[in-house]
Design a protein around this motif. Structure first.
Motif, short mmCIF file in Angstrom:
data_model
loop_
_atom_site.label_atom_id
_atom_site.label_comp_id
_atom_site.label_asym_id
_atom_site.label_seq_id
_atom_site.Cartn_x
_atom_site.Cartn_y
_atom_site.Cartn_z
N GLY A 84 0.06 -11.10 -9.17
CA GLY A 84 0.27 -9.87 -9.93
C GLY A 84 1.34 -10.11 -10.99
N LEU A 110 1.44 -20.32 -1.76
CA LEU A 110 0.49 -19.31 -2.21
C LEU A 110 -0.83 -19.93 -2.66
CD1 LEU A 110 2.54 -16.78 -4.31
CD2 LEU A 110 1.75 -16.58 -1.99
N GLY A 152 5.08 -13.12 -0.99
CA GLY A 152 3.66 -13.25 -0.64
C GLY A 152 3.39 -13.38 0.85
N GLU A 201 4.99 -4.61 -1.18
CA GLU A 201 4.45 -5.97 -1.11
C GLU A 201 2.93 -5.95 -1.19
OE1 GLU A 201 6.25 -8.59 -2.05
OE2 GLU A 201 7.63 -8.17 -0.39
N MET A 253 4.55 -8.67 -10.80
CA MET A 253 5.90 -8.36 -10.34
C MET A 253 6.91 -9.47 -10.61
SD MET A 253 7.34 -7.56 -6.53
CE MET A 253 6.54 -8.89 -5.67
C1 GLA Z 1 3.55 -13.17 -4.81
C2 GLA Z 1 2.86 -12.82 -6.12
C3 GLA Z 1 3.26 -11.43 -6.58
C4 GLA Z 1 3.03 -10.40 -5.47
C5 GLA Z 1 3.67 -10.88 -4.16
C6 GLA Z 1 3.33 -9.98 -3.00
O1 GLA Z 1 4.93 -13.26 -5.01
O2 GLA Z 1 3.20 -13.76 -7.11
O3 GLA Z 1 2.54 -11.08 -7.74
O4 GLA Z 1 1.68 -10.15 -5.32
O5 GLA Z 1 3.26 -12.20 -3.82
O6 GLA Z 1 3.91 -8.73 -3.16
#
Ligand code: GLA
Length: 363
Positions: free
Chosen positions: A180, A228, A340, A44, A182
């Motif tokens: 990011g 977020l 997040g 994470e 992911m």
């Molecule tokens: C959010 C972001 C991801 C990642 C996670 C934390 O989901 O969109 O890119 O950073 O938080 O792992």
């Protein structure tokens, strides 16, 4: 209220979305494109530090029913949010339009146009089984499904990484979240059966099988809203950049435990960097534990990840700590917040067949 995020019926979603399209636009949809939400087993806040993540796809998807129309106008309408998202493909597509949820699809269509994919005019109806605002990447699912719609209409397809980057850019530039890669990669590449080990430096990936005969991962929604966009996420991204700069490394992926003492004068940066360095090591240790069927150790790694997110990265909430704690009390080998942070969901690892039938009262 907490509740298990149970798999949803994809066929039912398809029928519902087509029906919604028909009711809204007065004609039949030509096709439906779907993309899943994701949960992350471990890794994470490592993706934007060029690190490792280990997500999997949820059996919950966002669906978009579509039919082309004459001209260059596009209209997205949704079962989940008020207001139509309307724009023309012949005019500049701008961020921060109304309604706000439209930024995701506007950003994706704008990205596709600049990548040379022109869908022509169309109408679209969005529906979803991915809980919104629960940290399960409902936004990435919407972006990836929208990109799929444009691919289909334009008769061209994007490579997975190009598609993920395009969707990520929509999130950065249109929705204003410096995420990011992911979530987008997971929505495109992950399956519900395997974990996706993704190296966010070179974006290489491989599937890691988690034998269902041995263990089960349960996703539980705390139903605490998480957002977020509130600035805390962006602040963490900035702090990691600053920590890497002070350590003289390209990103925290390159930092070592030994180097962290150099951040002693910057305790917040030191805590953030320590989390990232150790969390990356935990992902690799988790893959190893899975390879050797060491489920006890995998559980310990999940617990350590949670503690680190709570104490070093400071993105948990007391209610999330309690939720992870009650999952452990219910027999989980390990449990942690996923996504997040600041609310959202937890993931818990159970030995197959050991999960109590009812995890929470009222379930
Ligand atoms: C959010 C972001 C991801 C990642 C996670 C934390 O989901 O969109 O890119 O950073 O938080 O792992």
């Amino acid at each position: 209220m907490t509740r298990i995020v149970a798999p949803a019926d994809t066929q039912l979603l398809d029928v519902r979305t087509r029906r919604g399209f028909g009711a809204r636009f007065g004609r039949a949809a030509e096709f439906v494109i779907t993309a899943p939400g994701r949960a992350n087993l471990i890794g994470e806040h490592t993706d934007y530090n060029d690190g490792y993540v280990l997500p999997f796809a949820l059996a919950r998807r966002t669906a978009i029913a579509v039919s082309p129309r004459e001209g260059r106008a596009v209209c997205f309408s949704s079962a989940l949010a008020r207001g139509d998202v309307e724009f023309s493909l012949d005019e500049p597509i701008v961020p921060r339009g109304e309604p706000a949820w439209g930024d995701y699809v506007r950003g994706v269509v704008a990205g596709c146009l600049s990548a040379g994919l022109d869908p022509g005019g169309f109408d679209a109806w969005v529906d979803s089984d991915v809980p919104v605002g629960a940290g399960l990447s409902s936004s990435a699912a919407l972006e990836v499904a929208a990109a799929g719609v444009v691919e289909r209409l334009a008769g061209a397809s994007l490579a997975p990484l190009a598609k993920a980057r395009l969707c990520q850019r929509a999130e950065h530039e249109f929705a204003g979240v410096p995420c990011g890669i992911m979530d987008q990669m997971a929505s495109i590449l992950a399956t519900t059966d395997d974990l996706l080990l993704l190296d966010c430096r070179d974006n290489s990936w491989r599937q890691v099988a988690l034998p269902g005969s041995e263990v089960e991962v349960v996703v539980v929604d705390s139903e605490l809203p998480h957002d977020l966009g509130q600035g805390e996420f962006a602040l963490r991204v900035e702090q990691c950049r600053e920590a890497a700069r002070r350590l003289g490394v390209r990103s925290l992926r390159d930092a070592t435990r030994e180097q962290l003492s150099a951040l002693a004068g910057y305790p917040v940066l030191q805590r953030r960097a320590q989390h990232v360095v150790e969390e990356n090591a935990r992902v690799l240790a988790a893959v190893d534990a899975i390879r050797t069927n060491d489920w006890t150790h995998l559980g310990v790694l999940l617990d350590e990840s949670h503690q680190s997110l709570r104490d070093l990265y400071e993105v948990s909430r007391p209610e999330m700590d309690d939720l992870a704690g009650s999952l452990r009390c219910a027999g989980a080998l390990g449990a942690r917040m996923t996504g997040g942070g600041f609310g959202g969901c937890a993931v818990a690892l159970f030995r197959a067949g050991s999960r109590p039938e009812r995890l929470f009262s009222g379930e």
